[in-house]
Design an enzyme around this catalytic site. Sequence first.
Site, PDB file in Angstrom:
ATOM      1  N   THR A 113      28.504  91.177  69.401  1.00 24.19           N
ATOM      2  CA  THR A 113      26.980  91.244  69.040  1.00 24.19           C
ATOM      3  C   THR A 113      26.395  89.695  69.228  1.00 24.19           C
ATOM      4  O   THR A 113      27.173  88.814  69.586  1.00 24.19           O
ATOM      5  CB  THR A 113      27.276  91.240  67.584  1.00 24.19           C
ATOM      6  OG1 THR A 113      28.043  89.922  67.027  1.00 24.19           O
ATOM      7  CG2 THR A 113      28.005  92.392  67.179  1.00 24.19           C
ATOM      8  N   GLY A 116      23.882  82.638  75.934  1.00 26.59           N
ATOM      9  CA  GLY A 116      24.878  81.654  75.602  1.00 26.59           C
ATOM     10  C   GLY A 116      26.255  82.247  75.453  1.00 26.59           C
ATOM     11  O   GLY A 116      26.751  82.861  76.185  1.00 26.59           O
ATOM     12  N   GLY A 160      27.703  84.541  73.378  1.00 23.30           N
ATOM     13  CA  GLY A 160      27.894  86.095  73.703  1.00 23.30           C
ATOM     14  C   GLY A 160      27.624  86.710  74.648  1.00 23.30           C
ATOM     15  O   GLY A 160      28.406  87.420  75.227  1.00 23.30           O
ATOM     16  N   SER A 198      33.412  78.356  64.378  1.00 21.70           N
ATOM     17  CA  SER A 198      32.754  77.087  64.708  1.00 21.70           C
ATOM     18  C   SER A 198      33.894  76.206  64.044  1.00 21.70           C
ATOM     19  O   SER A 198      34.543  76.397  63.035  1.00 21.70           O
ATOM     20  CB  SER A 198      31.489  76.692  64.259  1.00 21.70           C
ATOM     21  OG  SER A 198      31.289  75.598  64.599  1.00 21.70           O
ATOM     22  N   TYR A 241      25.311  76.642  56.847  1.00 23.25           N
ATOM     23  CA  TYR A 241      25.841  77.097  58.162  1.00 23.25           C
ATOM     24  C   TYR A 241      27.621  76.746  57.987  1.00 23.25           C
ATOM     25  O   TYR A 241      28.162  77.991  58.333  1.00 23.25           O
ATOM     26  CB  TYR A 241      25.282  76.311  59.289  1.00 23.25           C
ATOM     27  CG  TYR A 241      26.000  76.605  60.715  1.00 23.25           C
ATOM     28  CD1 TYR A 241      25.907  78.034  61.318  1.00 23.25           C
ATOM     29  CD2 TYR A 241      26.900  75.624  61.297  1.00 23.25           C
ATOM     30  CE1 TYR A 241      26.367  78.096  62.528  1.00 23.25           C
ATOM     31  CE2 TYR A 241      27.508  75.961  62.438  1.00 23.25           C
ATOM     32  CZ  TYR A 241      27.311  77.210  63.149  1.00 23.25           C
ATOM     33  OH  TYR A 241      27.887  77.271  64.166  1.00 23.25           O
TER      34      TYR A 241
END
Length: 262
Positions: free
Chosen positions: A13, A18, A20, A141, A154
């Site tokens: 997805t 970047g 992905g 992350s 985030y």
Amino acid sequence: MDLQLTNKLALVTGSTAGIGLAIARRLAAEGARVIITGRTEARLAEARAAILQETPQAEVRGVAVDFGQADEVTNLLKEVPRVDILVNNVGIFEPKPFAEIPDEDWLRFFEVNVLSGVRLARQYFPLMLAQNWGRILFISSESALQIPQEMIHYGTTKTAQLAVARGLAELTAGTAVTVNSVLPGPTASEGVEEFLKKLAGDGKTREEAEADFFAHARPSSLLKRFITPEEIANMVAYLSSPLAAATNGASVLVDGGVVRSI
């Protein structure tokens, strides 16, 4: 090293740029059949062309979807009813002071960063268990462990991804299905390059801007440079493979040593 991914069907997805796109390219190079997603047909065509330029024999197709819209995710699931490998990479971020983050932003971030993976796993995970093989990866992350003060919403969604991944992994006991999280550190994505250009516009070169970032914003980094998307993709490809059968329920750091842990 042969990662034994030939003919495995992989859905990545958020894969038109970047991390992905790098993941999709790496999986395609390893022989996997790859489905990429993006919000526009134009971006999908560009990404597909980039993959085929590197791996002309690759089997790759794109599906346009906005993961902030539940009905569009439902349509994706109808078009792609099963996969062998699911890489939940799509995500959004935006620096904003905590007191200025409204409920709408919190909900939007959870919709895209967390529920996108939940909705896909809800369909694909039982099918993986039934066939006794599958891989689910959440691209989280280092912000999941070290919540950034400039975007708490985030970081919170990235932590939630770890919880979902570990919970699903608990349900795989005794099977050949694995669920893991990958935690990249500061990576040279499109957004980062724009950020560096802005800093360079203040009279600094790109190299000076990068050095300044790691001296002040991420001083714990051992790498002292931005990670490349390809370096993240290498780890994801390995974890997607049968060779990684013994890695399950893990949060794997690819962060350049930013997180100070043993």
